[in-house]
Scaffold this motif. Structure first.
Motif, PDB file in Angstrom:
ATOM      1  N   ARG A 304       0.820  -1.202   0.000  1.00 33.41           N
ATOM      2  CA  ARG A 304       0.000   0.000   0.000  1.00 33.41           C
ATOM      3  C   ARG A 304       0.863   1.265   0.000  1.00 33.41           C
ATOM      4  O   ARG A 304       0.516   2.265  -0.638  1.00 33.41           O
ATOM      5  N   ARG A 308       2.391  -0.426  -4.813  1.00 34.63           N
ATOM      6  CA  ARG A 308       1.306  -0.055  -5.722  1.00 34.63           C
ATOM      7  C   ARG A 308       1.603   1.258  -6.435  1.00 34.63           C
ATOM      8  O   ARG A 308       1.213   1.454  -7.594  1.00 34.63           O
ATOM      9  N   HIS A 309       2.339   2.160  -5.756  1.00 32.26           N
ATOM     10  CA  HIS A 309       2.698   3.417  -6.402  1.00 32.26           C
ATOM     11  C   HIS A 309       3.785   3.188  -7.460  1.00 32.26           C
ATOM     12  O   HIS A 309       3.747   3.794  -8.542  1.00 32.26           O
ATOM     13  N   LYS A 312       2.162   1.817 -10.435  1.00 30.36           N
ATOM     14  CA  LYS A 312       1.491   2.853 -11.229  1.00 30.36           C
ATOM     15  C   LYS A 312       2.508   3.653 -12.037  1.00 30.36           C
ATOM     16  O   LYS A 312       2.279   3.975 -13.214  1.00 30.36           O
ATOM     17  N   ASN A 329      -2.098  15.465 -15.722  1.00 33.08           N
ATOM     18  CA  ASN A 329      -3.142  15.183 -14.729  1.00 33.08           C
ATOM     19  C   ASN A 329      -2.972  13.829 -14.060  1.00 33.08           C
ATOM     20  O   ASN A 329      -3.865  13.388 -13.332  1.00 33.08           O
ATOM     21  N   LYS A 331      -1.894  11.378 -11.313  1.00 33.22           N
ATOM     22  CA  LYS A 331      -1.630  11.542  -9.883  1.00 33.22           C
ATOM     23  C   LYS A 331      -1.494  10.181  -9.214  1.00 33.22           C
ATOM     24  O   LYS A 331      -2.108   9.192  -9.624  1.00 33.22           O
ATOM     25  N   LEU A 332      -0.691  10.151  -8.160  1.00 32.61           N
ATOM     26  CA  LEU A 332      -0.604   8.990  -7.281  1.00 32.61           C
ATOM     27  C   LEU A 332      -1.606   9.150  -6.156  1.00 32.61           C
ATOM     28  O   LEU A 332      -1.883  10.256  -5.702  1.00 32.61           O
ATOM     29  N   ASP A 333      -2.152   8.019  -5.687  1.00 36.56           N
ATOM     30  CA  ASP A 333      -3.202   8.037  -4.667  1.00 36.56           C
ATOM     31  C   ASP A 333      -2.575   7.976  -3.275  1.00 36.56           C
ATOM     32  O   ASP A 333      -2.185   6.906  -2.805  1.00 36.56           O
ATOM     33  N   HIS A 334      -2.508   9.154  -2.606  1.00 33.01           N
ATOM     34  CA  HIS A 334      -1.994   9.230  -1.222  1.00 33.01           C
ATOM     35  C   HIS A 334      -0.616   8.572  -1.104  1.00 33.01           C
ATOM     36  O   HIS A 334      -0.372   7.738  -0.214  1.00 33.01           O
ATOM     37  N   ALA A 335       0.257   8.922  -1.991  1.00 34.96           N
ATOM     38  CA  ALA A 335       1.604   8.346  -1.982  1.00 34.96           C
ATOM     39  C   ALA A 335       2.476   9.087  -0.974  1.00 34.96           C
ATOM     40  O   ALA A 335       2.256  10.264  -0.678  1.00 34.96           O
ATOM     41  N   GLU A 340       6.011  10.818  -4.327  1.00 35.74           N
ATOM     42  CA  GLU A 340       5.350  11.920  -5.020  1.00 35.74           C
ATOM     43  C   GLU A 340       6.382  12.801  -5.736  1.00 35.74           C
ATOM     44  O   GLU A 340       6.131  13.315  -6.837  1.00 35.74           O
TER      45      GLU A 340
END
Length: 583
Positions: A304, A308-309, A312, A329, A331-335, A340
């Motif tokens: 997590r 997963r980042h 991506k 546009n 974006k990474l989800d809460h990385a 980031e």
């Protein structure tokens, strides 16, 4: 897929997972070893207690049988101590044995047999010769305290348990004294056990002495892979296995009389008695389960937070390699902040590269347009020159001048065809030689026919699809033009036959290209110009030299052959040569 071809995201993911498992395994290894050591000690103690309990249960279940056999051994050992009565006072011996049977009614017979097999005294006061019986033969072969089951005439042929001990006088053996116990009584004592087990009594030789059901299938309770003598050799033991009926059982072997009589207990497996039960298995595998749980929790957490980042980011890179350039546009989800930063760097890089690609494409399109325009203008200029020469040909009265001008016009039109092809081609870096030669040969056939309206030549061409560089296309085209023009000029055939020309362009392999021009000859061939020092011969040699190739000619079987071979220059080789020249 090789490591180099593997998508970067998958590779990094597998590396992180592997490193995570290794690091956490090393971290919890001391705890795991301590847990395994403690668990193994507990299991050893549990097994020991379980074995002791199972042996005690078996011993308790056969307690009455043990007491009966031990009392019989005790009685005859006490009698055998008075060895004198068996030799001189036989009446007194009969009285003692008879009194023994009356006192303990569990015994049915008692007697003394000498070394000759003669029963000299007994509880029934009868005398008999048992020297030929199996019972006596066993006594003689193994003169020791023993117990076995045999039918005796004194018992009307009924089978009984015969407990015997040797009798000695002054360290000299004089015979044996024995007591017979009814087999039915021995079996009934095993049936009276309150334990849920199957019991079997046997001697050291492996003979079954008593069992709960003394029937033909009495051996079905025995273990499949062990014999009774083997069990007697190992004495006290417990183990789990299959009986001869195919059922899983817990077995226990306990000696009743040391080195003489044993009892085998066959128990139904139960949790508290199994030597390797589920509880022990859970305890043994608990450290492994704990390690697996730690790995799963750690992997979920790292997956997590990191994997997963990275996965991506790997998808973005593959998409970029596939042609996508718009990642503004993405974006990474809460990385985490570190990842980031990597994502932002990737987005900035793709933006800069996309701008540079657009600029390079615009410059390339502009240069391509200019280059096409150059080819177009050169083609137009060459066509203009050809048209001027055509006017000159029509205004010239000399046949020789017309022929020479026509040859020059052929060469100009060949160059014009090259620039026309490059102008219309979608790919400027390579030229399809087969298509180019096809256009030129068709044009030359028309020209040759105009020179000689009476000529009727069969033209056969076979061009393999071959791509060459523009630098090679010019000498190849001029070479084909010159060779085809010579073929048209000197082509002939005997009377009644039709002249022919064969032109072949073939890929010979290993980047070697071959061009062959073969034409038929008249009975009086006219090809001296090529074989001499004429202009056509010099031009062909020059064009072959520019191709860095070789050629050969021959005349045979009423035909003239020209064969040219040259090495195909790859596009990257051309580029490298230009770079070297520019540097």
């Amino acid at each position: 897929m090789s490591e180099k071809e593997r998508p970067e995201g998958d590779f990094v993911r597998s590396r992180l997972a592997l490193q995570l498992i290794v690091i956490l395994s090393v971290a919890i290894l001391p705890l795991g070893l301590i847990s395994i050591y403690q668990t193994s000690k507990v299991l050893e103690e549990t097994r020991a207690l379980s074995e002791i309990a199972l042996l005690n249960h078996t011993r308790q279940a056969a307690s009455e049988e043990r007491e009966l056999i031990q009392s019989a051994f005790g009685a005859i050992e006490a009698i055998s101590a008075a060895s004198r009565i068996f030799q001189t006072r036989l009446d007194e011996c009969d009285d003692i044995l008879e009194q023994l049977i009356e006192v303990d009614q569990r015994y049915t017979f008692a007697g003394f047999v000498d070394l000759d097999g003669q029963v000299t005294c007994s509880s029934t006061r009868e005398r008999a010769d048992i020297s030929n019986t199996e019972f006596f033969q066993n006594l003689i072969s193994l003169p020791d305290r023993r117990i076995d089951a045999h039918p005796l005439a004194a018992l009307d042929g009924r089978i009984a348990l015969n407990v015997s001990v040797p009798v000695t006088d002054a360290a000299q053996q004089i015979g044996f004294v024995w007591i017979s116990i009814p087999l039915q009584l021995a079996n009934e004592l095993l049936l009276e056990s309150e334990e849920a087990t199957e019991l079997l009594v046997f001697n050291k030789e492996g003979d079954i002495l008593a069992t709960e059901a003394f029937a033909d299938d009495r051996r079905s309770i025995l273990p499949q892979d062990r014999s009774l003598p083997e069990l007697a050799d190992d004495e006290r033991q417990t183990f789990r296995g299959l009986d001869r009926a195919g059922d899983v059982r817990d077995f226990a072997v306990v000696p009743i009389v040391d080195d003489t009589v044993y009892v085998l207990g066959s128990w139904e497996p139960r949790q508290q008695r199994t030597l390797t039960g589920r509880g022990e298995s859970y305890a043994l595998y608990f450290p492994l389960l704990m390690w697996i749980a730690a790995m799963v929790v750690a992997y979920i957490g790292v997956n997590r937070l990191v994997i997963r980042h990275i996965r991506k980011l790997g998808r973005w890179m593959r998409q970029y390699a596939g042609g996508r350039t718009d990642f503004d546009n993405a974006k990474l989800d809460h990385a985490p902040e570190e990842l980031e930063v990597v994502a932002q760097s990737f987005r900035s890089m793709t933006t800069r590269l996309a701008a540079q690609d657009r600029l390079l494409k615009e410059e390339l399109d502009e240069k391509t347009t200019l280059l096409r325009e150059v080819h177009h203008r050169v083609k137009n200029n060459l066509q203009l020159i050809s048209s001027i020469m055509n006017i000159q040909i029509r205004n010239t009265n000399s046949a020789e001048a017309k022929k020479l001008l026509r040859r020059v016009q052929d060469r100009v039109m060949a160059l014009s065809a090259i620039h026309r092809y490059l102008y219309l081609s979608r790919k400027l870096s390579m030229v399809r030689a087969d298509q180019l030669l096809d256009d030129i040969i068709k044009q030359l056939v028309v020209v040759g026919s105009l020179d000689d309206p009476q000529a009727n030549v069969n033209i056969a061409t076979k061009f393999s699809p071959v791509e060459i560089s523009p630098d090679q296309s010019v000498p190849l085209t001029l070479l084909a033009t010159e060779a085809a023009t010579n073929a048209v000029k000197y082509c002939g055939a005997p009377d009644g036959e039709k002249p022919w020309i064969n032109i072949v362009l073939d890929d010979l392999g290993d980047n070697v290209i071959g061009l062959s021009v073969v034409n038929s000859l008249a009975p009086d061939p006219r090809h001296e110009e090529f074989e001499g020092s004429g202009l056509g011969s010099q031009l062909i040699e020059s064009f072959v030299s520019q191709l860095d190739g070789t050629f050969e000619t021959s005349t045979r079987d009423k035909r003239f052959e020209l064969h040219v071979t040259f090495k195909l220059v790859q596009e990257q080789d051309e580029d490298n040569d230009h770079m070297v020249e520019e540097s």
